[in-house]
Design a protein around this motif. Structure first.
Motif, PDB file in Angstrom:
ATOM      1  N   VAL A 125       0.836  -1.205   0.000  1.00  0.00           N
ATOM      2  CA  VAL A 125       0.000   0.000   0.000  1.00  0.00           C
ATOM      3  C   VAL A 125       0.869   1.252   0.000  1.00  0.00           C
ATOM      4  N   SER A 126       1.920   1.252   0.826  1.00  0.00           N
ATOM      5  CA  SER A 126       2.829   2.412   0.849  1.00  0.00           C
ATOM      6  C   SER A 126       3.544   2.563  -0.488  1.00  0.00           C
ATOM      7  N   GLY A 127       3.905   1.420  -1.108  1.00  0.00           N
ATOM      8  CA  GLY A 127       4.514   1.459  -2.441  1.00  0.00           C
ATOM      9  C   GLY A 127       3.551   2.000  -3.484  1.00  0.00           C
ATOM     10  N   LEU A 128       2.257   1.605  -3.366  1.00  0.00           N
ATOM     11  CA  LEU A 128       1.229   2.087  -4.292  1.00  0.00           C
ATOM     12  C   LEU A 128       1.031   3.598  -4.156  1.00  0.00           C
ATOM     13  N   ILE A 129       1.043   4.082  -2.917  1.00  0.00           N
ATOM     14  CA  ILE A 129       0.901   5.536  -2.680  1.00  0.00           C
ATOM     15  C   ILE A 129       2.066   6.288  -3.328  1.00  0.00           C
ATOM     16  N   GLY A 130       3.283   5.766  -3.127  1.00  0.00           N
ATOM     17  CA  GLY A 130       4.466   6.372  -3.750  1.00  0.00           C
ATOM     18  C   GLY A 130       4.376   6.359  -5.267  1.00  0.00           C
ATOM     19  N   LEU A 131       3.872   5.231  -5.817  1.00  0.00           N
ATOM     20  CA  LEU A 131       3.714   5.103  -7.273  1.00  0.00           C
ATOM     21  C   LEU A 131       2.710   6.120  -7.807  1.00  0.00           C
ATOM     22  N   LEU A 132       1.595   6.294  -7.093  1.00  0.00           N
ATOM     23  CA  LEU A 132       0.564   7.246  -7.520  1.00  0.00           C
ATOM     24  C   LEU A 132       1.069   8.683  -7.491  1.00  0.00           C
ATOM     25  N   ILE A 133       1.819   9.006  -6.427  1.00  0.00           N
ATOM     26  CA  ILE A 133       2.383  10.368  -6.332  1.00  0.00           C
ATOM     27  C   ILE A 133       3.391  10.607  -7.457  1.00  0.00           C
ATOM     28  N   GLY A 134       4.320   9.648  -7.625  1.00  0.00           N
ATOM     29  CA  GLY A 134       5.326   9.757  -8.697  1.00  0.00           C
ATOM     30  C   GLY A 134       4.691   9.780 -10.067  1.00  0.00           C
ATOM     31  N   GLY A 135       3.646   8.933 -10.262  1.00  0.00           N
ATOM     32  CA  GLY A 135       2.937   8.890 -11.540  1.00  0.00           C
ATOM     33  C   GLY A 135       2.251  10.202 -11.852  1.00  0.00           C
ATOM     34  N   ALA A 136       1.626  10.805 -10.829  1.00  0.00           N
ATOM     35  CA  ALA A 136       0.937  12.090 -11.015  1.00  0.00           C
ATOM     36  C   ALA A 136       1.932  13.175 -11.422  1.00  0.00           C
ATOM     37  N   ILE A 137       3.112  13.174 -10.769  1.00  0.00           N
ATOM     38  CA  ILE A 137       4.153  14.162 -11.108  1.00  0.00           C
ATOM     39  C   ILE A 137       4.635  13.953 -12.541  1.00  0.00           C
ATOM     40  N   GLY A 138       4.890  12.666 -12.893  1.00  0.00           N
ATOM     41  CA  GLY A 138       5.368  12.334 -14.237  1.00  0.00           C
ATOM     42  C   GLY A 138       4.370  12.710 -15.322  1.00  0.00           C
ATOM     43  N   ILE A 139       3.082  12.395 -15.096  1.00  0.00           N
ATOM     44  CA  ILE A 139       2.031  12.726 -16.073  1.00  0.00           C
ATOM     45  C   ILE A 139       1.908  14.240 -16.222  1.00  0.00           C
ATOM     46  N   ASN A 140       1.998  14.953 -15.110  1.00  0.00           N
ATOM     47  CA  ASN A 140       1.919  16.418 -15.138  1.00  0.00           C
ATOM     48  C   ASN A 140       3.048  17.019 -15.981  1.00  0.00           C
ATOM     49  N   ILE A 141       4.274  16.519 -15.768  1.00  0.00           N
ATOM     50  CA  ILE A 141       5.435  16.997 -16.548  1.00  0.00           C
ATOM     51  C   ILE A 141       5.250  16.672 -18.027  1.00  0.00           C
ATOM     52  N   PHE A 142       4.801  15.444 -18.312  1.00  0.00           N
ATOM     53  CA  PHE A 142       4.575  14.987 -19.691  1.00  0.00           C
ATOM     54  C   PHE A 142       3.560  15.883 -20.405  1.00  0.00           C
ATOM     55  N   ILE A 143       2.420  16.148 -19.754  1.00  0.00           N
ATOM     56  CA  ILE A 143       1.370  16.988 -20.345  1.00  0.00           C
ATOM     57  C   ILE A 143       1.873  18.422 -20.557  1.00  0.00           C
ATOM     58  N   LYS A 144       2.605  18.945 -19.553  1.00  0.00           N
ATOM     59  CA  LYS A 144       3.149  20.306 -19.678  1.00  0.00           C
ATOM     60  C   LYS A 144       4.116  20.410 -20.854  1.00  0.00           C
ATOM     61  N   ASP A 145       4.971  19.408 -21.023  1.00  0.00           N
ATOM     62  CA  ASP A 145       5.932  19.409 -22.140  1.00  0.00           C
ATOM     63  C   ASP A 145       5.209  19.419 -23.484  1.00  0.00           C
ATOM     64  N   LEU A 146       4.192  18.559 -23.615  1.00  0.00           N
ATOM     65  CA  LEU A 146       3.438  18.498 -24.871  1.00  0.00           C
ATOM     66  C   LEU A 146       2.698  19.806 -25.123  1.00  0.00           C
ATOM     67  N   ARG A 147       2.120  20.372 -24.063  1.00  0.00           N
ATOM     68  CA  ARG A 147       1.403  21.646 -24.191  1.00  0.00           C
ATOM     69  C   ARG A 147       2.356  22.765 -24.608  1.00  0.00           C
ATOM     70  N   THR A 148       3.562  22.765 -24.035  1.00  0.00           N
ATOM     71  CA  THR A 148       4.559  23.790 -24.370  1.00  0.00           C
ATOM     72  C   THR A 148       5.005  23.670 -25.818  1.00  0.00           C
ATOM     73  N   THR A 149       5.267  22.437 -26.269  1.00  0.00           N
ATOM     74  CA  THR A 149       5.671  22.247 -27.674  1.00  0.00           C
ATOM     75  C   THR A 149       4.536  22.656 -28.623  1.00  0.00           C
ATOM     76  N   ASP A 150       3.301  22.338 -28.264  1.00  0.00           N
ATOM     77  CA  ASP A 150       2.154  22.741 -29.097  1.00  0.00           C
ATOM     78  C   ASP A 150       2.019  24.270 -29.143  1.00  0.00           C
ATOM     79  N   ASP A 151       2.254  24.926 -28.008  1.00  0.00           N
ATOM     80  CA  ASP A 151       2.218  26.397 -27.959  1.00  0.00           C
ATOM     81  C   ASP A 151       3.277  26.997 -28.883  1.00  0.00           C
ATOM     82  N   ILE A 152       4.485  26.425 -28.837  1.00  0.00           N
ATOM     83  CA  ILE A 152       5.580  26.913 -29.701  1.00  0.00           C
ATOM     84  C   ILE A 152       5.205  26.738 -31.168  1.00  0.00           C
ATOM     85  N   LEU A 153       4.658  25.569 -31.524  1.00  0.00           N
ATOM     86  CA  LEU A 153       4.274  25.304 -32.916  1.00  0.00           C
ATOM     87  C   LEU A 153       3.172  26.260 -33.384  1.00  0.00           C
TER      88      LEU A 153
END
Length: 200
Positions: A161-189
């Motif tokens: 359960v503690s590992g799952l919580i860590g995975l969810l937090i890390g996953g949320a951070i990773g997805i947020n960075i991924f979406i921001k990067d794609l949004r930034t590249t789309d803005d530049i284009l």
């Protein structure tokens, strides 16, 4: 007399038109500079993110090799696998950092800037779908297997359960960075398209 007045008015109109054209040209140049500056700021942001990931990965490699085996009950092959992924991430981010040059957005050819931005987006998607996600699947499965070798019952549940919580937090951070990067590249284009429309 009438001809003189008409020719005088015509000259005045030509001068006004010339002033208007110059003013419009200046505004176009100012707008182009502002758009290019905005694109460079976004590109700088992407490059800073690459540098931050390189630094984090450099810190994580000794953590996985030296600290994690003593801190948590996991095998050395699991730690080496994790550190290997971090090393691969360093190489990838460094490659992207070298290839993506924010300076081009200020002084370079806009076609090259578009090409670099499209490459950044393409490599980000490829890395995520073909390396990042498969690594995460293997990592989670291996982590569960490792914990099942050492723990049982309620303790195992708590660890997972503690590992799952860590995975969810890390996953949320990773997805947020991924979406921001794609949004930034789309803005530049989008800004590149806007710039091309203004210069046509």
């Amino acid at each position: 007399m009438t001809n003189n007045i008409e020719s005088k008015e015509l000259l005045e109109m030509k001068e006004q038109l010339s002033l208007l054209i110059k003013k419009l040209d200046k505004e176009t140049i100012v707008n182009e500079r502002m758009i290019r500056r905005s694109m460079k700021e976004k590109a700088d942001r992407l490059n800073r993110r690459l540098i931050m990931e390189i630094i984090v990965c450099f810190i994580m490699i000794p953590f996985f090799i030296c600290v994690l085996p003593n801190l948590s009950k996991v095998s050395m092959p699991f730690c080496i696998f994790s550190a290997g992924f971090m090393a691969l991430a360093i190489l990838y981010n460094f490659y992207m950092y070298i290839r993506f040059c924010p300076r081009k957005f200020i002084e370079g050819n806009i076609i090259e800037a578009r090409k670099d931005t499209l490459n950044f987006k393409k490599h980000t998607l490829r890395w995520t779908y073909f390396i990042g996600i498969p690594f995460l699947v293997v990592y989670v499965a291996w982590f569960v297997y490792e914990k099942m070798q050492y723990y049982q019952g309620e303790i195992l549940k708590m660890v997972l359960v503690s590992g799952l919580i860590g995975l969810l937090i890390g996953g949320a951070i990773g997805i947020n960075i991924f979406i921001k990067d794609l949004r930034t590249t789309d803005d530049i284009l989008r800004q590149i398209e806007e710039l091309e429309e203004k210069t046509d």
